[in-house]
Design a protein around this motif. Structure first.
Motif, PDB file in Angstrom:
ATOM      1  N   ILE A  26     -12.037  20.920  20.641  1.00 49.76           N
ATOM      2  CA  ILE A  26     -12.371  19.514  20.384  1.00 49.76           C
ATOM      3  C   ILE A  26     -11.626  19.010  19.155  1.00 49.76           C
ATOM      4  O   ILE A  26     -11.106  17.890  19.130  1.00 49.76           O
ATOM      5  CB  ILE A  26     -13.899  19.342  20.211  1.00 49.76           C
ATOM      6  CG1 ILE A  26     -14.614  19.629  21.540  1.00 49.76           C
ATOM      7  CG2 ILE A  26     -14.239  17.933  19.722  1.00 49.76           C
ATOM      8  CD1 ILE A  26     -16.123  19.685  21.426  1.00 49.76           C
ATOM      9  N   GLY A  27     -11.540  19.848  18.124  1.00 45.22           N
ATOM     10  CA  GLY A  27     -10.828  19.461  16.908  1.00 45.22           C
ATOM     11  C   GLY A  27      -9.362  19.164  17.172  1.00 45.22           C
ATOM     12  O   GLY A  27      -8.804  18.185  16.650  1.00 45.22           O
ATOM     13  N   VAL A  80     -15.559  24.070  19.769  1.00 43.65           N
ATOM     14  CA  VAL A  80     -15.369  23.224  18.595  1.00 43.65           C
ATOM     15  C   VAL A  80     -13.905  23.149  18.196  1.00 43.65           C
ATOM     16  O   VAL A  80     -13.383  22.073  17.865  1.00 43.65           O
ATOM     17  CB  VAL A  80     -16.218  23.751  17.407  1.00 43.65           C
ATOM     18  CG1 VAL A  80     -15.931  22.940  16.152  1.00 43.65           C
ATOM     19  CG2 VAL A  80     -17.697  23.687  17.742  1.00 43.65           C
ATOM     20  N   LEU A 130     -17.226  15.629  24.914  1.00 35.54           N
ATOM     21  CA  LEU A 130     -16.423  16.845  25.070  1.00 35.54           C
ATOM     22  C   LEU A 130     -17.276  18.098  24.904  1.00 35.54           C
ATOM     23  O   LEU A 130     -17.052  19.112  25.577  1.00 35.54           O
ATOM     24  CB  LEU A 130     -15.272  16.837  24.048  1.00 35.54           C
ATOM     25  CG  LEU A 130     -14.216  15.732  24.231  1.00 35.54           C
ATOM     26  CD1 LEU A 130     -13.202  15.769  23.098  1.00 35.54           C
ATOM     27  CD2 LEU A 130     -13.526  15.840  25.579  1.00 35.54           C
ATOM     28  N   GLU A 131     -18.262  18.038  24.023  1.00 33.18           N
ATOM     29  CA  GLU A 131     -19.188  19.162  23.869  1.00 33.18           C
ATOM     30  C   GLU A 131     -19.967  19.385  25.153  1.00 33.18           C
ATOM     31  O   GLU A 131     -20.176  20.528  25.581  1.00 33.18           O
ATOM     32  CB  GLU A 131     -20.159  18.896  22.713  1.00 33.18           C
ATOM     33  CG  GLU A 131     -19.554  19.071  21.338  1.00 33.18           C
ATOM     34  CD  GLU A 131     -20.590  18.937  20.236  1.00 33.18           C
ATOM     35  OE1 GLU A 131     -21.799  19.101  20.534  1.00 33.18           O
ATOM     36  OE2 GLU A 131     -20.203  18.663  19.096  1.00 33.18           O
ATOM     37  N   TYR A 148      -7.585  15.449  28.181  1.00 33.95           N
ATOM     38  CA  TYR A 148      -8.077  14.761  26.992  1.00 33.95           C
ATOM     39  C   TYR A 148      -7.091  14.857  25.828  1.00 33.95           C
ATOM     40  O   TYR A 148      -6.992  13.935  25.004  1.00 33.95           O
ATOM     41  CB  TYR A 148      -9.452  15.290  26.591  1.00 33.95           C
ATOM     42  CG  TYR A 148     -10.565  14.581  27.321  1.00 33.95           C
ATOM     43  CD1 TYR A 148     -10.942  13.294  26.947  1.00 33.95           C
ATOM     44  CD2 TYR A 148     -11.210  15.170  28.397  1.00 33.95           C
ATOM     45  CE1 TYR A 148     -11.947  12.619  27.621  1.00 33.95           C
ATOM     46  CE2 TYR A 148     -12.216  14.514  29.081  1.00 33.95           C
ATOM     47  CZ  TYR A 148     -12.579  13.226  28.689  1.00 33.95           C
ATOM     48  OH  TYR A 148     -13.560  12.551  29.363  1.00 33.95           O
ATOM     49  N   ILE A 202      -9.209  15.749  19.168  1.00 31.07           N
ATOM     50  CA  ILE A 202      -9.457  14.597  18.290  1.00 31.07           C
ATOM     51  C   ILE A 202      -8.272  14.415  17.328  1.00 31.07           C
ATOM     52  O   ILE A 202      -7.846  13.296  17.053  1.00 31.07           O
ATOM     53  CB  ILE A 202     -10.769  14.787  17.493  1.00 31.07           C
ATOM     54  CG1 ILE A 202     -11.965  14.910  18.450  1.00 31.07           C
ATOM     55  CG2 ILE A 202     -10.981  13.632  16.527  1.00 31.07           C
ATOM     56  CD1 ILE A 202     -12.198  13.718  19.345  1.00 31.07           C
ATOM     57  N   SER A 245     -16.505  12.834  21.074  1.00 31.45           N
ATOM     58  CA  SER A 245     -16.755  14.218  20.662  1.00 31.45           C
ATOM     59  C   SER A 245     -18.017  14.801  21.310  1.00 31.45           C
ATOM     60  O   SER A 245     -17.978  15.918  21.857  1.00 31.45           O
ATOM     61  CB  SER A 245     -16.839  14.299  19.133  1.00 31.45           C
ATOM     62  OG  SER A 245     -16.995  15.632  18.713  1.00 31.45           O
ATOM     63  N   ARG A 300      -5.666  11.409  24.087  1.00 33.05           N
ATOM     64  CA  ARG A 300      -5.750  11.049  22.672  1.00 33.05           C
ATOM     65  C   ARG A 300      -4.364  10.936  22.036  1.00 33.05           C
ATOM     66  O   ARG A 300      -4.148  10.118  21.135  1.00 33.05           O
ATOM     67  CB  ARG A 300      -6.595  12.071  21.913  1.00 33.05           C
ATOM     68  CG  ARG A 300      -8.061  12.018  22.257  1.00 33.05           C
ATOM     69  CD  ARG A 300      -8.625  10.621  22.073  1.00 33.05           C
ATOM     70  NE  ARG A 300      -8.772  10.255  20.672  1.00 33.05           N
ATOM     71  CZ  ARG A 300      -8.787   9.008  20.230  1.00 33.05           C
ATOM     72  NH1 ARG A 300      -8.626   7.996  21.045  1.00 33.05           N
ATOM     73  NH2 ARG A 300      -8.946   8.761  18.937  1.00 33.05           N
ATOM     74  N   THR A 336     -14.588   5.873  21.010  1.00 31.08           N
ATOM     75  CA  THR A 336     -14.448   6.963  20.029  1.00 31.08           C
ATOM     76  C   THR A 336     -15.776   7.511  19.494  1.00 31.08           C
ATOM     77  O   THR A 336     -15.875   8.719  19.278  1.00 31.08           O
ATOM     78  CB  THR A 336     -13.543   6.552  18.852  1.00 31.08           C
ATOM     79  OG1 THR A 336     -13.992   5.311  18.310  1.00 31.08           O
ATOM     80  CG2 THR A 336     -12.107   6.401  19.309  1.00 31.08           C
ATOM     81  N   SER A 338     -16.568  10.332   9.037  1.00 30.45           N
ATOM     82  CA  SER A 338     -16.999  11.628   9.580  1.00 30.45           C
ATOM     83  C   SER A 338     -18.369  12.051   9.055  1.00 30.45           C
ATOM     84  O   SER A 338     -19.387  11.853   9.719  1.00 30.45           O
ATOM     85  CB  SER A 338     -15.938  12.698   9.285  1.00 30.45           C
ATOM     86  OG  SER A 338     -15.683  12.792   7.890  1.00 30.45           O
TER      87      SER A 338
END
Length: 383
Positions: free
Chosen positions: A43-44, A40, A33-34, A98, A47, A30, A102, A26, A220
């Motif tokens: 990705i959000g 963004v 993935l970038e 992905y 996740i 992120s 998740r 984990t 975070s």
């Protein structure tokens, strides 16, 4: 060693493997993935699929567990979901893969309700033990994950997740619940009665508030703040190690008899108090080392809350309703997990940076402490 103790230890190691399999990759997901070129917002969503599937599934899984009494079946299905999910990005990588990956990890995490009730129905000391196993699995995953990632890259972490889930699947074949897997039938009327259980809602909402603060900070934006202060890969790893290492100490101490002299509301308020101090000290820290230091306080306070509130959520609940009560508790606190980072991001936009946003989180923690002192006085410990 008698059979019950052997089974208890086996379940604790299965718990360690469960959380290792969920967290080993984990911290690196992120950024990976970038690098794949995903936006963004995409990705959000990916996740967030982990928390969203838990929000949807924890109550249905807990009801199914209570209706059948088959803890092991749901644990097996959860571990299979984790292994299957971690296999997908080894076969192919794109946004859809992905997202499913998740979401399946969230399915596995949703079965945590079965673990906690199967082990911890015997009281607070046992709840502290299984929370300690939870923290140990995550802590070990950060150490192993850092080594594997630096040496072999993120694909090795997916492999480690599969291996850990597979090892847990093997062990669970030898585990037998203390009271077997039969119990009085759970009826839908029981579910409706649980929805009217005021103490359950109080403890669930308190934990949701605690999770909101934790996911706004330690899970975070504390790492982002440390990066701005110059934290490298090692410092960011130590940030996580400090949080979960302090959590292990907190769960161990919470299960000791010396804590029995303290009122529950006082202990809970102290947990929120430590989180408040943590949040208020963060903007004062001007080096990664300072942030790591106060992270210890946040991890300790959060785990005091987590251990005590999970235990209190199922106190006085009938045996055939405990898993559903735990499912309600964990579903409600998932709201805090889902909202924490979004609320923190909004506060930073409105207030202009980390400092003021961290202070607001500190104030929220103070409100939590006051809520514990005055809201929990009617529901003091009865065991």
């Amino acid at each position: 060693m008698n059979q019950d103790r052997k089974n208890d230890r086996l379940l604790l190691w299965i718990t360690v493997l469960l959380w290792f399999s969920l967290y080993v990759y984990t911290p690196y997901l992120s950024p990976h993935l970038e690098r794949l070129g995903l936006g963004v917002s995409t990705i959000g969503v990916i996740i967030g699929a982990y928390g969203f599937s838990q929000l949807l599934l924890r109550v249905p899984i807990s009801i199914g567990d209570d209706r059948t009494g088959r803890h092991r079946l749901f644990m097996l299905l959860g571990l299979l979901a984790i292994a299957a999910g971690s296999l997908l990005p080894l076969i192919h990588e794109n946004a859809a893969i992905y997202l499913v990956f998740r979401a399946l990890a969230g399915v596995g995490a949703s079965t945590w309700v079965c673990y906690t009730v199967a082990y911890a129905s015997g009281g607070r000391e046992r709840m502290a033990q299984i929370v300690n196993a939870n923290n140990l699995g995550i802590l070990l995953s950060f150490f192993a994950g850092n080594i594997l990632y630096m040496a072999l890259g993120i694909r090795a972490l997916y492999g480690a997740s599969i291996a850990s889930a597979a090892a847990a699947l093997v062990l669970i074949a030898f585990w037998k619940p203390r009271n077997g897997e039969t119990q009085p039938a759970f009826h839908w009327g029981d579910f409706l009665r649980l929805l009217k259980n005021r103490p359950l809602w109080l403890y669930s909402l308190l934990m949701a508030l605690g999770q909101l603060v934790v996911f706004a900070t330690a899970m975070s934006f504390t790492a982002n703040y440390a990066k701005e202060l110059g934290a490298g890969t090692l410092a960011l790893t130590l940030l996580s190690v400090a949080f979960y290492g302090a959590g292990m100490l907190a769960s161990w101490l919470t299960g000791r008899k010396m804590f029995a002299r303290w009122k529950d509301k006082t202990l809970l308020a102290s947990g929120f108090g430590m989180m408040a101090v943590y949040c208020l000290l963060l903007p004062v820290m001007q080096s990664p080392a300072g942030v790591i230091g106060v992270q210890l306080l946040g991890g300790f306070g959060r785990t005091v809350l987590y251990t005590l509130l999970m235990d209190k959520a199922i106190q006085g609940i009938a045996p055939n309703q405990k898993t559903t009560a735990m499912g309600i508790f964990q579903s409600v606190y998932s709201l805090g997990m889902t909202m924490g980072s979004a609320v923190m991001g909004w506060l930073m936009d409105v207030l202009g940076g980390y400092g003021a946003a961290f202070i607001v989180m500190g104030v929220i923690s103070v409100v939590g402490a006051a809520w514990c002192l005055f809201g929990c006085k009617t529901y003091e410990r009865t065991e």
